[in-house]
Motif scaffolding. Sequence first.
Motif, PDB file in Angstrom:
ATOM      1  N   ALA A   9      53.965  21.399   5.231  1.00  0.00           N
ATOM      2  CA  ALA A   9      54.210  22.848   5.168  1.00  0.00           C
ATOM      3  C   ALA A   9      54.371  23.422   6.574  1.00  0.00           C
ATOM      4  CB  ALA A   9      53.064  23.531   4.431  1.00  0.00           C
ATOM      5  N   ALA A  10      53.522  23.014   7.497  1.00  0.00           N
ATOM      6  CA  ALA A  10      53.605  23.547   8.868  1.00  0.00           C
ATOM      7  C   ALA A  10      54.912  23.105   9.525  1.00  0.00           C
ATOM      8  CB  ALA A  10      52.406  23.074   9.692  1.00  0.00           C
ATOM      9  N   TYR A  11      55.275  21.855   9.325  1.00  0.00           N
ATOM     10  CA  TYR A  11      56.532  21.337   9.895  1.00  0.00           C
ATOM     11  C   TYR A  11      57.721  22.167   9.412  1.00  0.00           C
ATOM     12  CZ  TYR A  11      60.566  18.273  10.574  1.00  0.00           C
ATOM     13  OH  TYR A  11      61.800  17.777  10.918  1.00  0.00           O
ATOM     14  N   ASN A  12      57.808  22.360   8.083  1.00  0.00           N
ATOM     15  CA  ASN A  12      58.951  23.077   7.513  1.00  0.00           C
ATOM     16  C   ASN A  12      58.957  24.550   7.905  1.00  0.00           C
ATOM     17  OD1 ASN A  12      60.227  20.880   6.212  1.00  0.00           O
ATOM     18  ND2 ASN A  12      58.772  20.989   4.508  1.00  0.00           N
ATOM     19  N   ALA A  13      57.763  25.134   8.009  1.00  0.00           N
ATOM     20  CA  ALA A  13      57.682  26.565   8.330  1.00  0.00           C
ATOM     21  C   ALA A  13      58.157  26.872   9.748  1.00  0.00           C
ATOM     22  CB  ALA A  13      56.248  27.056   8.138  1.00  0.00           C
ATOM     23  N   LYS A  14      57.995  25.899  10.657  1.00  0.00           N
ATOM     24  CA  LYS A  14      58.334  26.145  12.062  1.00  0.00           C
ATOM     25  C   LYS A  14      59.841  26.060  12.326  1.00  0.00           C
ATOM     26  CE  LYS A  14      54.016  24.303  13.963  1.00  0.00           C
ATOM     27  NZ  LYS A  14      53.553  25.178  15.054  1.00  0.00           N
ATOM     28  N   ARG A  15      60.607  25.529  11.357  1.00  0.00           N
ATOM     29  CA  ARG A  15      62.016  25.205  11.644  1.00  0.00           C
ATOM     30  C   ARG A  15      62.991  25.922  10.724  1.00  0.00           C
ATOM     31  NH1 ARG A  15      58.665  21.239  12.939  1.00  0.00           N
ATOM     32  NH2 ARG A  15      59.105  20.045  14.832  1.00  0.00           N
ATOM     33  N   ASP A  16      64.127  26.278  11.289  1.00  0.00           N
ATOM     34  CA  ASP A  16      65.228  26.855  10.515  1.00  0.00           C
ATOM     35  C   ASP A  16      66.273  25.745  10.375  1.00  0.00           C
ATOM     36  OD1 ASP A  16      67.484  28.065   9.569  1.00  0.00           O
ATOM     37  OD2 ASP A  16      67.421  29.762  10.965  1.00  0.00           O
ATOM     38  N   PHE A  17      66.334  25.144   9.175  1.00  0.00           N
ATOM     39  CA  PHE A  17      67.174  23.954   9.012  1.00  0.00           C
ATOM     40  C   PHE A  17      68.664  24.280   8.923  1.00  0.00           C
ATOM     41  CE2 PHE A  17      62.928  22.612   7.679  1.00  0.00           C
ATOM     42  CZ  PHE A  17      62.745  21.575   8.568  1.00  0.00           C
ATOM     43  N   SER A  18      69.000  25.575   8.946  1.00  0.00           N
ATOM     44  CA  SER A  18      70.415  25.910   9.057  1.00  0.00           C
ATOM     45  C   SER A  18      70.836  25.900  10.525  1.00  0.00           C
ATOM     46  CB  SER A  18      70.692  27.284   8.435  1.00  0.00           C
ATOM     47  OG  SER A  18      70.089  28.299   9.223  1.00  0.00           O
ATOM     48  N   ARG A  19      69.845  25.799  11.430  1.00  0.00           N
ATOM     49  CA  ARG A  19      70.147  25.861  12.866  1.00  0.00           C
ATOM     50  C   ARG A  19      69.837  24.568  13.594  1.00  0.00           C
ATOM     51  NH1 ARG A  19      69.310  30.046  16.533  1.00  0.00           N
ATOM     52  NH2 ARG A  19      71.281  29.092  17.086  1.00  0.00           N
ATOM     53  N   THR A  20      68.799  23.835  13.160  1.00  0.00           N
ATOM     54  CA  THR A  20      68.444  22.601  13.839  1.00  0.00           C
ATOM     55  C   THR A  20      68.944  21.409  13.027  1.00  0.00           C
ATOM     56  OG1 THR A  20      66.624  21.258  14.742  1.00  0.00           O
ATOM     57  CG2 THR A  20      66.129  22.515  12.741  1.00  0.00           C
ATOM     58  N   SER A  21      69.281  20.329  13.718  1.00  0.00           N
ATOM     59  CA  SER A  21      69.745  19.123  13.013  1.00  0.00           C
ATOM     60  C   SER A  21      68.579  18.210  12.639  1.00  0.00           C
ATOM     61  CB  SER A  21      70.750  18.357  13.877  1.00  0.00           C
ATOM     62  OG  SER A  21      70.192  18.082  15.143  1.00  0.00           O
ATOM     63  N   GLU A  22      67.337  18.660  12.891  1.00  0.00           N
ATOM     64  CA  GLU A  22      66.171  17.885  12.473  1.00  0.00           C
ATOM     65  C   GLU A  22      66.113  17.826  10.944  1.00  0.00           C
ATOM     66  OE1 GLU A  22      62.625  19.033  15.384  1.00  0.00           O
ATOM     67  OE2 GLU A  22      63.909  20.723  14.859  1.00  0.00           O
ATOM     68  N   PRO A  23      65.535  16.745  10.389  1.00  0.00           N
ATOM     69  CA  PRO A  23      65.479  16.636   8.931  1.00  0.00           C
ATOM     70  C   PRO A  23      64.415  17.555   8.339  1.00  0.00           C
ATOM     71  CG  PRO A  23      64.336  14.777   9.948  1.00  0.00           C
ATOM     72  CD  PRO A  23      64.950  15.571  11.071  1.00  0.00           C
ATOM     73  N   ALA A  24      64.748  18.158   7.181  1.00  0.00           N
ATOM     74  CA  ALA A  24      63.732  18.899   6.423  1.00  0.00           C
ATOM     75  C   ALA A  24      62.813  17.869   5.775  1.00  0.00           C
ATOM     76  CB  ALA A  24      64.385  19.776   5.368  1.00  0.00           C
ATOM     77  N   GLY A  25      61.561  18.264   5.535  1.00  0.00           N
ATOM     78  CA  GLY A  25      60.615  17.219   5.174  1.00  0.00           C
ATOM     79  C   GLY A  25      59.946  17.316   3.833  1.00  0.00           C
ATOM     80  N   ASP A  26      59.932  16.214   3.107  1.00  0.00           N
ATOM     81  CA  ASP A  26      59.045  16.001   1.970  1.00  0.00           C
ATOM     82  C   ASP A  26      58.196  14.785   2.296  1.00  0.00           C
ATOM     83  OD1 ASP A  26      59.997  18.001   0.160  1.00  0.00           O
ATOM     84  OD2 ASP A  26      61.802  16.772  -0.088  1.00  0.00           O
ATOM     85  N   PRO A  27      56.931  14.793   1.887  1.00  0.00           N
ATOM     86  CA  PRO A  27      56.106  13.603   2.136  1.00  0.00           C
ATOM     87  C   PRO A  27      56.711  12.375   1.461  1.00  0.00           C
ATOM     88  CG  PRO A  27      54.755  15.440   1.385  1.00  0.00           C
ATOM     89  CD  PRO A  27      56.186  15.862   1.215  1.00  0.00           C
ATOM     90  N   GLY A  28      56.628  11.226   2.125  1.00  0.00           N
ATOM     91  CA  GLY A  28      57.175   9.992   1.583  1.00  0.00           C
ATOM     92  C   GLY A  28      56.087   9.166   0.919  1.00  0.00           C
ATOM     93  N   ALA A  29      56.455   7.938   0.565  1.00  0.00           N
ATOM     94  CA  ALA A  29      55.492   7.041  -0.078  1.00  0.00           C
ATOM     95  C   ALA A  29      54.474   6.555   0.948  1.00  0.00           C
ATOM     96  CB  ALA A  29      56.226   5.864  -0.684  1.00  0.00           C
ATOM     97  N   PRO A  30      53.200   6.448   0.544  1.00  0.00           N
ATOM     98  CA  PRO A  30      52.202   5.923   1.483  1.00  0.00           C
ATOM     99  C   PRO A  30      52.377   4.420   1.673  1.00  0.00           C
ATOM    100  CG  PRO A  30      51.195   6.371  -0.658  1.00  0.00           C
ATOM    101  CD  PRO A  30      52.625   6.812  -0.762  1.00  0.00           C
ATOM    102  N   GLY A  31      51.697   3.865   2.656  1.00  0.00           N
ATOM    103  CA  GLY A  31      51.662   2.414   2.805  1.00  0.00           C
ATOM    104  C   GLY A  31      52.433   1.871   3.995  1.00  0.00           C
ATOM    105  N   GLY A  32      53.300   2.695   4.592  1.00  0.00           N
ATOM    106  CA  GLY A  32      54.077   2.218   5.737  1.00  0.00           C
ATOM    107  C   GLY A  32      53.268   2.221   7.030  1.00  0.00           C
ATOM    108  N   ASN A  33      53.787   1.546   8.060  1.00  0.00           N
ATOM    109  CA  ASN A  33      53.032   1.421   9.314  1.00  0.00           C
ATOM    110  C   ASN A  33      53.938   1.523  10.537  1.00  0.00           C
ATOM    111  OD1 ASN A  33      54.381  -0.985   9.004  1.00  0.00           O
ATOM    112  ND2 ASN A  33      52.683  -2.241   9.763  1.00  0.00           N
TER     113      ASN A  33
END
Length: 206
Positions: A9-33
């Motif tokens: 929520a904090a990540y998405n709230a800080k960014r305007d995805f119509s202006r930055t090319s950073e990816p919008a975020g949803d949590p992914g699957a756990p277990g990666g390293n």
Amino acid sequence: MTKRPDPLAAYNAKRDFSRTSEPAGDPGAPGGNRFIVQKHDATRLHWDLRLESDGVLKSWAVTKGPSPDPDIKRLAVRTEDHPLSYAAFEGTIPDDEYGGGTVMIWDRGTWAPVEGKSADDLADGHLHFILSGERMKGEWLLVRMKPRKGERRENWLLRKTRMHESARAGCDPLSSALPHQRVDRAFQVMAEPPCEIWCRKEIRWR
Ligand code: MN
């Protein structure tokens, strides 16, 4: 059933995805390293260390960059969790957006807690972990500094536990100056030239 709070929520709230090319975020699957370090030439140059845990990238902004010298602790300011897709992000964030500046992948690989430790230790303000990257290898420590009253951000310290396998004192991402003239056993086993991997400006990622 209560919904788990969205860690991004904090990540998405800080960014305007119509202006930055950073990816919008949803949590992914756990277990990666995965781990990643992004060199971020923003208002102040810093290195963003990110460790994959619970489907997000736990993140710290290392203001002077990680040091391979165990005598040097680096301030690592905890920042908001980032989406897993951020691990592949490179590019330029517009100047008037949050984090405006260029982002370049500086290191990447995998991480693991040292034996007997766990990523859950982060909640208690410390993590003892092993990195397998191109530059950063071996054991590292993250320790949260004692919070001060009214503190708005978490200050942590990042340091190597012993001299880095691929570098030596004086190797520093901010400087490719000659290494310190200190001579001890750790240095004698280092291959010349010093700083070769640690201070290389660019790595060609496979
Ligand atoms: Mn950053």
